[in-house]
Design a protein around this motif. Structure first.
Motif, PDB file in Angstrom:
ATOM      1  N   UNK A 157       0.835  -1.203   0.000  1.00  0.00           N
ATOM      2  CA  UNK A 157       0.000   0.000   0.000  1.00  0.00           C
ATOM      3  C   UNK A 157       0.872   1.256   0.000  1.00  0.00           C
ATOM      4  N   UNK A 158       2.012   1.184   0.645  1.00  0.00           N
ATOM      5  CA  UNK A 158       2.863   2.359   0.832  1.00  0.00           C
ATOM      6  C   UNK A 158       4.022   2.479  -0.148  1.00  0.00           C
ATOM      7  N   UNK A 191       1.537   2.685  -9.512  1.00  0.00           N
ATOM      8  CA  UNK A 191       0.295   3.188 -10.103  1.00  0.00           C
ATOM      9  C   UNK A 191      -0.777   3.216  -9.010  1.00  0.00           C
ATOM     10  N   UNK A 192      -1.556   4.283  -8.921  1.00  0.00           N
ATOM     11  CA  UNK A 192      -2.563   4.412  -7.851  1.00  0.00           C
ATOM     12  C   UNK A 192      -3.559   3.252  -7.789  1.00  0.00           C
ATOM     13  N   UNK A 193      -3.831   2.638  -8.908  1.00  0.00           N
ATOM     14  CA  UNK A 193      -4.811   1.553  -8.917  1.00  0.00           C
ATOM     15  C   UNK A 193      -4.315   0.348  -8.128  1.00  0.00           C
ATOM     16  N   UNK A 194      -2.994   0.178  -8.058  1.00  0.00           N
ATOM     17  CA  UNK A 194      -2.446  -0.927  -7.267  1.00  0.00           C
ATOM     18  C   UNK A 194      -2.699  -0.711  -5.781  1.00  0.00           C
ATOM     19  N   UNK A 195      -2.659   0.542  -5.348  1.00  0.00           N
ATOM     20  CA  UNK A 195      -2.981   0.853  -3.958  1.00  0.00           C
ATOM     21  C   UNK A 195      -4.426   0.531  -3.629  1.00  0.00           C
ATOM     22  N   UNK A 196      -5.312   0.753  -4.600  1.00  0.00           N
ATOM     23  CA  UNK A 196      -6.721   0.409  -4.400  1.00  0.00           C
ATOM     24  C   UNK A 196      -6.847  -1.102  -4.204  1.00  0.00           C
ATOM     25  N   UNK A 197      -6.235  -1.857  -5.109  1.00  0.00           N
ATOM     26  CA  UNK A 197      -6.283  -3.315  -5.010  1.00  0.00           C
ATOM     27  C   UNK A 197      -5.720  -3.789  -3.667  1.00  0.00           C
ATOM     28  N   UNK A 198      -4.600  -3.234  -3.286  1.00  0.00           N
ATOM     29  CA  UNK A 198      -3.973  -3.635  -2.022  1.00  0.00           C
ATOM     30  C   UNK A 198      -4.881  -3.339  -0.830  1.00  0.00           C
ATOM     31  N   UNK A 199      -5.601  -2.245  -0.876  1.00  0.00           N
ATOM     32  CA  UNK A 199      -6.514  -1.902   0.223  1.00  0.00           C
ATOM     33  C   UNK A 199      -7.678  -2.902   0.307  1.00  0.00           C
ATOM     34  N   UNK A 200      -8.207  -3.314  -0.851  1.00  0.00           N
ATOM     35  CA  UNK A 200      -9.259  -4.342  -0.824  1.00  0.00           C
ATOM     36  C   UNK A 200      -8.695  -5.672  -0.321  1.00  0.00           C
ATOM     37  N   UNK A 201      -7.461  -5.969  -0.691  1.00  0.00           N
ATOM     38  CA  UNK A 201      -6.838  -7.197  -0.205  1.00  0.00           C
ATOM     39  C   UNK A 201      -6.649  -7.139   1.308  1.00  0.00           C
ATOM     40  N   UNK A 202      -6.285  -5.982   1.826  1.00  0.00           N
ATOM     41  CA  UNK A 202      -6.125  -5.825   3.270  1.00  0.00           C
ATOM     42  C   UNK A 202      -7.459  -6.079   3.970  1.00  0.00           C
ATOM     43  N   UNK A 203      -8.537  -5.528   3.444  1.00  0.00           N
ATOM     44  CA  UNK A 203      -9.863  -5.752   4.028  1.00  0.00           C
ATOM     45  C   UNK A 203     -10.215  -7.236   3.998  1.00  0.00           C
ATOM     46  N   UNK A 204      -9.896  -7.899   2.890  1.00  0.00           N
ATOM     47  CA  UNK A 204     -10.183  -9.332   2.770  1.00  0.00           C
ATOM     48  C   UNK A 204      -9.372 -10.138   3.779  1.00  0.00           C
ATOM     49  N   UNK A 205      -8.106  -9.825   3.921  1.00  0.00           N
ATOM     50  CA  UNK A 205      -7.263 -10.543   4.889  1.00  0.00           C
ATOM     51  C   UNK A 205      -7.788 -10.368   6.313  1.00  0.00           C
TER      52      UNK A 205
END
Length: 122
Positions: free
Chosen positions: A8-9, A14-28
């Motif tokens: 995330x950091x 690319x900003x879209x990767x941060x979005x994906x990572x944030x959804x992955x964090x929520x899933x984890x």
């Protein structure tokens, strides 16, 4: 979780990767049954998705659309035991996707995590 937080950091990604990572964090967090934290992480992911709306997608992430995020949100909600909400979010996500994404194998896999019945007929 530490790897997702690090991703995330990453500066310059690319900003879209941060979005994906944030959804992955929520899933984890949802997988770990940390419901309160997962809900907060999901809200942050949604805000990141809104902020990235309209940014040109990279060729390596053509599927990172509002519809994809809706299905991802459905996965998190399903893990949190909110099946009806999960199905609603995923269904709305599918409707928002470009037509060619609706038959993709990755979508079928994702829908299986929301509700097995969503895959029938695909």
């Amino acid at each position: 979780m530490a790897l997702t937080d690090a991703a995330i950091n990453v500066d310059g990604a690319h900003p879209i990767l941060g979005v994906y990572d944030r959804y992955q964090r929520a899933e984890l967090l949802a997988v770990r049954k940390e419901s309160r934290q997962a809900g907060k992480a999901l809200a942050l992911a949604d805000k990141a998705a809104e902020a990235a709306d309209g940014i040109a997608l990279p060729s390596f992430g053509y599927w990172y659309t509002a519809g994809f995020w809706g299905v991802q949100r459905g996965i998190v909600l399903a893990l949190l035991g909110r099946k009806a909400d999960a199905i609603t979010e995923a269904t709305q996500g599918i409707a928002a996707m470009p037509a060619e994404h609706r038959t993709a194998g990755w979508l079928a896999s994702m829908l299986g995590h929301v509700d097995r019945e969503m895959n029938s007929g695909r």
